[in-house]
Design a protein around this motif. Structure first.
Motif, PDB file in Angstrom:
ATOM      1  N   GLY A 114      10.043  35.074 101.202  1.00  0.00           N
ATOM      2  CA  GLY A 114       9.207  35.811 100.150  1.00  0.00           C
ATOM      3  C   GLY A 114       7.712  36.284 100.559  1.00  0.00           C
ATOM      4  N   ALA A 145      21.290  36.591  99.403  1.00  0.00           N
ATOM      5  CA  ALA A 145      22.317  37.492  99.116  1.00  0.00           C
ATOM      6  C   ALA A 145      21.650  38.599  98.977  1.00  0.00           C
ATOM      7  CB  ALA A 145      22.772  36.903  97.754  1.00  0.00           C
ATOM      8  N   ALA A 146      22.276  39.819  99.286  1.00  0.00           N
ATOM      9  CA  ALA A 146      21.864  41.271  99.025  1.00  0.00           C
ATOM     10  C   ALA A 146      20.668  41.747 100.079  1.00  0.00           C
ATOM     11  CB  ALA A 146      21.496  41.520  97.611  1.00  0.00           C
ATOM     12  N   GLU A 149      21.398  44.970 101.747  1.00  0.00           N
ATOM     13  CA  GLU A 149      21.541  45.854 100.787  1.00  0.00           C
ATOM     14  C   GLU A 149      20.060  46.461 100.698  1.00  0.00           C
ATOM     15  OE1 GLU A 149      23.451  43.400 100.408  1.00  0.00           O
ATOM     16  OE2 GLU A 149      25.374  44.038  99.635  1.00  0.00           O
ATOM     17  N   GLN A 150      19.133  45.304 100.564  1.00  0.00           N
ATOM     18  CA  GLN A 150      17.744  45.715 100.530  1.00  0.00           C
ATOM     19  C   GLN A 150      17.118  46.359 101.438  1.00  0.00           C
ATOM     20  OE1 GLN A 150      15.310  42.203  99.761  1.00  0.00           O
ATOM     21  NE2 GLN A 150      13.369  43.308  99.617  1.00  0.00           N
ATOM     22  N   ILE A 153      18.472  49.894 101.758  1.00  0.00           N
ATOM     23  CA  ILE A 153      17.719  50.905 100.963  1.00  0.00           C
ATOM     24  C   ILE A 153      16.355  51.382 101.588  1.00  0.00           C
ATOM     25  CG2 ILE A 153      16.568  51.305  98.590  1.00  0.00           C
ATOM     26  CD1 ILE A 153      18.619  49.256  97.513  1.00  0.00           C
ATOM     27  N   LYS A 258       0.509  41.948 100.906  1.00  0.00           N
ATOM     28  CA  LYS A 258       0.151  41.886  99.632  1.00  0.00           C
ATOM     29  C   LYS A 258      -1.538  41.875  99.331  1.00  0.00           C
ATOM     30  CE  LYS A 258       4.279  39.371  98.975  1.00  0.00           C
ATOM     31  NZ  LYS A 258       4.787  38.204  98.386  1.00  0.00           N
TER      32      LYS A 258
ATOM     33  N   LEU B 108       4.290  37.004  90.698  1.00  0.00           N
ATOM     34  CA  LEU B 108       4.271  37.847  91.531  1.00  0.00           C
ATOM     35  C   LEU B 108       5.318  37.872  92.343  1.00  0.00           C
ATOM     36  CD1 LEU B 108       0.807  36.323  93.026  1.00  0.00           C
ATOM     37  CD2 LEU B 108       1.004  37.877  91.614  1.00  0.00           C
ATOM     38  N   GLN B 109       5.170  38.911  93.295  1.00  0.00           N
ATOM     39  CA  GLN B 109       6.338  39.221  94.272  1.00  0.00           C
ATOM     40  C   GLN B 109       6.617  38.067  95.240  1.00  0.00           C
ATOM     41  OE1 GLN B 109       3.657  41.349  93.730  1.00  0.00           O
ATOM     42  NE2 GLN B 109       4.632  43.612  93.430  1.00  0.00           N
ATOM     43  N   GLY B 110       7.703  37.761  95.560  1.00  0.00           N
ATOM     44  CA  GLY B 110       8.310  36.951  96.453  1.00  0.00           C
ATOM     45  C   GLY B 110       7.888  35.464  96.206  1.00  0.00           C
ATOM     46  N   TYR B 139      12.884  47.619  89.999  1.00  0.00           N
ATOM     47  CA  TYR B 139      11.948  48.020  91.149  1.00  0.00           C
ATOM     48  C   TYR B 139      12.391  47.455  92.462  1.00  0.00           C
ATOM     49  CZ  TYR B 139       9.468  48.957  86.956  1.00  0.00           C
ATOM     50  OH  TYR B 139       9.106  49.129  85.610  1.00  0.00           O
ATOM     51  N   ARG B 140      12.394  46.063  92.684  1.00  0.00           N
ATOM     52  CA  ARG B 140      12.921  45.924  94.052  1.00  0.00           C
ATOM     53  C   ARG B 140      14.266  46.200  94.594  1.00  0.00           C
ATOM     54  NH1 ARG B 140      14.503  40.778  96.463  1.00  0.00           N
ATOM     55  NH2 ARG B 140      14.902  39.738  94.552  1.00  0.00           N
ATOM     56  N   PRO B 141      14.286  47.024  95.798  1.00  0.00           N
ATOM     57  CA  PRO B 141      15.670  47.448  96.159  1.00  0.00           C
ATOM     58  C   PRO B 141      16.703  46.121  96.333  1.00  0.00           C
ATOM     59  CG  PRO B 141      13.964  48.212  97.807  1.00  0.00           C
ATOM     60  CD  PRO B 141      13.171  46.976  96.588  1.00  0.00           C
ATOM     61  N   ALA B 142      17.822  46.293  95.634  1.00  0.00           N
ATOM     62  CA  ALA B 142      18.903  45.449  95.593  1.00  0.00           C
ATOM     63  C   ALA B 142      18.679  44.060  94.956  1.00  0.00           C
ATOM     64  CB  ALA B 142      19.457  45.120  97.133  1.00  0.00           C
ATOM     65  N   LYS B 145      21.515  43.433  92.617  1.00  0.00           N
ATOM     66  CA  LYS B 145      22.791  43.090  93.690  1.00  0.00           C
ATOM     67  C   LYS B 145      22.533  41.659  94.125  1.00  0.00           C
ATOM     68  CE  LYS B 145      26.106  44.244  96.291  1.00  0.00           C
ATOM     69  NZ  LYS B 145      27.506  44.899  95.964  1.00  0.00           N
ATOM     70  N   GLN B 146      21.233  41.159  94.495  1.00  0.00           N
ATOM     71  CA  GLN B 146      21.051  39.909  94.882  1.00  0.00           C
ATOM     72  C   GLN B 146      21.625  38.695  93.734  1.00  0.00           C
ATOM     73  OE1 GLN B 146      16.958  38.829  95.748  1.00  0.00           O
ATOM     74  NE2 GLN B 146      17.683  36.773  96.286  1.00  0.00           N
ATOM     75  N   GLY B 191       8.790  41.220  90.235  1.00  0.00           N
ATOM     76  CA  GLY B 191       7.704  40.623  90.569  1.00  0.00           C
ATOM     77  C   GLY B 191       6.567  41.620  90.408  1.00  0.00           C
TER      78      GLY B 191
END
Lengths: 306, 441
Positions: A114, A145-146, A149-150, A153, A258, B108-110, B139-142, B145-146, B191
């Motif tokens: 993350g 997972a994915a 894919e991420q 993109i 970040k 938050l992200q992550g 927003y976050r790609p995939a 899907k995840q 996030g």
């Protein structure tokens, strides 16, 4: 207990006055370095995640510096403080976007879960692509997972090619394929994404060592760059992370991600002091162009702003 | 690193342990050490400051517990304050029966939101509920899907249709989930940074439209000082109901997350301790406080010592009669043994402020004394004076020792009786002198 919490909460939610105005406010009354000022500096340093030891050594230096002449103005103190921290980050300053000495230039990207590895790779690929380099990215995070894919993109946004496989495959195999592909396609840069892993998980760190060995088997001096991705929100645990990843993969530099939030990422100071690891890039947003070369001076300014 | 940390806290505790009295002067340095330990565990600066002020205030005004040193009491006070900040008691994640419940996951992200959604579903399913997940991160790609892949792998239904209108499609997804009979509906949101007004407003709108039963703020356990700002901002906008700390399977102390609970007053409900489905635990403040201190054993010893005080008082009553018998001595030893390995206990016991570290006392010494006392009759224990030559022979034989051992014990016991008569009160504090007396056995 409620009252204590309420008080604490209030003090935290108040927008922090700028460091300078705070120090001036205190100095305006006293014009003398005393415990109150030192405690204020301590708070600012620690709240910037610089950590206890590094903060204390900075404060010791202030004490030493102003021991004889206790009278001082805020400008002097502020300047000295910034210089002290800059000194600690020395050598980072000289970093420029590296000339790619080898072809293919192989970059391995590692970090805990993350922190923004995949995003950073998208930005890096975009960056190199923009300077007219042939770029290949490898999706060696076969765990999450994915993840493939991420990255797919991102690489489309950067307009570069991807070597990948399905979830659950052996990451070393993907890495092998990607290095071979980088050679046969004669690309300039190969950026390898790896799965996020806790630095305390022995088996996962071993897996990373294996990935590195696989690369070196094909190209002995590769990977040429191992980037550790650190989230600016991280606290003192980032030191442990850096230590362990350094041990496993000979990390060459840090990407601090970040930084567009309110976190200062001050933990890079003890990391530089203890391990000598420089920060190379910073991530400042979710757009593909939100990656910048690390500039210590700007970093130090930001540490004392807000 | 972890050993280093424990080492540091050990040094701080050792300084405290040796203190026979507490005053503003001598408590200063150990408290500063503890402050350092908390800061290195990423506990927020202001939280640390207020915590240390409380500890100092309470330490200076403490009531004396006889069986532990004042310094140990400071450790206990420190631990209790830490626990208080963490919420004192466990705050359960309540799933009302017979009622579909919606849970919104933010952070938050992550920070680990998506992983948490799946783990929480697993947790609910184990409790006999029917969970499903709504993908609400466009927003976050995939990202969706995840969730789809993870849902498939774990057999948890995922509603992942996201249209241009996030609020509308999320509401529709929730309706679909309810109609399909799912009763725990977990929304995985994107996030976002707490200072991103636009993104925060999106959450506020989502909350207004969906009216979730729970809003959980997910935080990375490795977060630093900035965590409180995030928490305060999320609280201002969303007034979330609980906190989840993730990635605590590493060596992070999670001190920042502790601070989040302190500044918002919101309980920590779960912790994430790994990447597997079942790696989620209900949060227990006491265990976490021990984790921060890295020294659960000391705390439990202090607690044991407190428990033991009742028994001690009883013994004291008896001892005031100036009639200390072998039976009392035996009881005293049993009391000590209950508290754990004798060496460990003795290290906790104040010996006039002197550290006991060099003094090696193993449980075997007591075994010998115990054996000797065990071989005495009830009469002999109450009145050692009746022990003559024949009785000595029998006791030596019965305990596997020899006459000299019996003589030594008797001699020392009589000395001890005399000594005890000089003290009007007798507690564990004087046990040190008893130990010196029996050093030869």
């Amino acid at each position: 207990m409620k009252n204590e919490f309420e008080k604490l909460k209030d003090s935290l939610s108040k927008t922090r006055k700028g460091f300078l105005s705070r120090i001036i406010g205190i100095l305006g009354k006293k014009r003398k370095i005393d415990e109150e000022i030192l405690e204020n500096i301590e708070q600012i340093l620690i709240e910037g995640d610089i950590g206890f030891s590094a903060s204390m050594s900075i404060i010791e230096n202030i004490k030493e510096k102003f021991r004889v002449n206790k009278e001082c103005d805020s400008d002097n103190l502020f300047l000295f403080l910034k210089e002290e921290i800059l000194k600690m980050l020395e050598n980072s300053e000289s970093f420029q976007e590296e000339k790619l000495g080898k072809k293919p230039w192989i970059i391995l990207v590692v970090g805990v879960n993350g922190t923004g590895k995949t995003t950073t790779i998208g930005k890096l690929a975009y960056c190199y692509k923009n300077s007219d380099k042939d770029v290949l990215v490898a999706a060696a995070d076969t765990y999450r997972a994915a993840a493939v894919e991420q990255l797919d993109i991102w690489r489309k946004r950067a307009n570069v090619d991807l070597i990948g496989t399905q979830q659950g495959a052996d990451p070393a195999a993907v890495v092998y394929d990607s290095v071979k592909a980088a050679l046969s396609r004669n690309v300039d840069v190969l950026i390898i994404d790896t799965a996020g892993r806790m630095h305390t998980k022995v088996n996962l760190m071993e897996e990373l060592k294996k990935v590195k060995r696989v690369i070196a088997k094909i190209i002995p001096d590769a990977p040429h760059e191992v980037l550790l991705i650190l989230d600016a929100n991280m606290g003192q645990n980032a030191i442990n992370q850096a230590k362990e990843f350094l041990k496993a993969t000979k990390v060459t530099g840090i990407v601090l991600t970040k930084l567009d939030g309110t976190a200062k990422g001050g933990v890079i100071i003890p990391i530089k002091l203890e391990l000598g690891l420089p920060v190379k890039y910073i991530g400042i947003g979710e757009d593909i162009s939100d990656l910048e070369i690390f500039e210590p001076k700007r970093f130090v300014e930001a540490l004392f702003s807000f | 690193m972890l050993e280093e940390f424990t080492e540091k806290i050990n040094i701080a505790f050792k300084k405290l342990r040796g203190l026979a009295t507490i005053n503003e002067k001598n408590i200063n340095e150990p408290l500063r050490d503890l402050k350092r330990v908390l800061l290195e565990a990423d506990v927020n600066y202001k939280v640390v400051k207020s915590l240390m002020e409380q500890v100092q205030k309470k330490s200076l005004g403490q009531e004396v517990i006889r069986s532990i040193t004042p310094g140990q009491q400071v450790i206990k006070i420190f631990y209790d304050e830490l626990k208080k900040i963490l919420g004192n008691s466990t705050s359960e994640f309540i799933m009302r029966p017979n009622n579909p419940m919606t849970v919104m996951i933010v952070g938050l992200q992550g920070s680990g939101k998506t992983t948490l959604c799946v783990k929480l579903s697993h947790y609910a399913r184990k409790k006999g509920r029917k969970p499903s997940i709504i993908a609400a991160d466009p927003y976050r790609p995939a990202a969706a899907k995840q969730l789809e892949i993870m849902g498939k792998a774990t057999n948890i239904p995922v509603f992942s249709r996201i249209t241009e209108d996030l609020i509308l499609s999320t509401k529709e997804n929730i309706e679909d989930a309810k109609k399909s009979g799912y009763d725990i509906i977990i929304m995985d949101t994107a996030g976002r940074l707490h200072i991103d007004e636009e993104m925060m407003d999106e959450l506020v709108e989502l909350k207004q439209e969906v009216v979730p039963d729970e809003i959980l703020l997910v935080t990375d356990g490795m977060t630093g000082q900035d965590a409180v700002k995030t928490a305060v901002e999320f609280q201002k906008k969303l007034d979330f109901t609980g906190i989840v700390i993730t990635k605590l399977d590493g060596d992070a102390k999670g001190g920042a997350a502790l601070s989040m609970s302190a500044v918002t007053g919101k309980p920590i409900k779960f912790i994430g301790i790994g990447e597997k489905l079942g790696d989620i635990e209900v949060f227990h403040p006491d265990r976490f406080a021990s984790r921060i201190l890295g020294m659960g054993d000391i705390i439990s010893l202090v607690e044991k010592a407190e428990h033991a005080t009742d028994r001690e008082r009883e013994l004291q009553k008896k001892l005031k009669l100036d009639n200390f018998t072998f039976q009392d001595f035996y009881d005293q030893i049993q009391q000590l043994k209950k508290m754990g390995p004798i060496q460990q206990i003795l290290e906790m016991i104040p010996f006039g402020g002197k550290s006991l570290k060099g003094l090696k006392i193993d449980d075997k010494q007591f075994v010998k004394i115990e054996a000797l006392i065990n071989s005495m009759t009830k009469e002999e224990r109450e009145n050692p004076r009746i022990i003559n030559g024949n009785r000595k022979k029998r006791i030596a034989k019965g305990s596997g020792t020899n006459i000299e051992d019996v003589n030594r014990l008797l001699k020392q016991f009589i000395q001890m009786q005399k000594m005890l008569k000089n003290f009007s009160r007798f507690g564990l504090k004087k046990f040190g002198k008893m130990q010196t007396l029996f050093g030869g056995i």
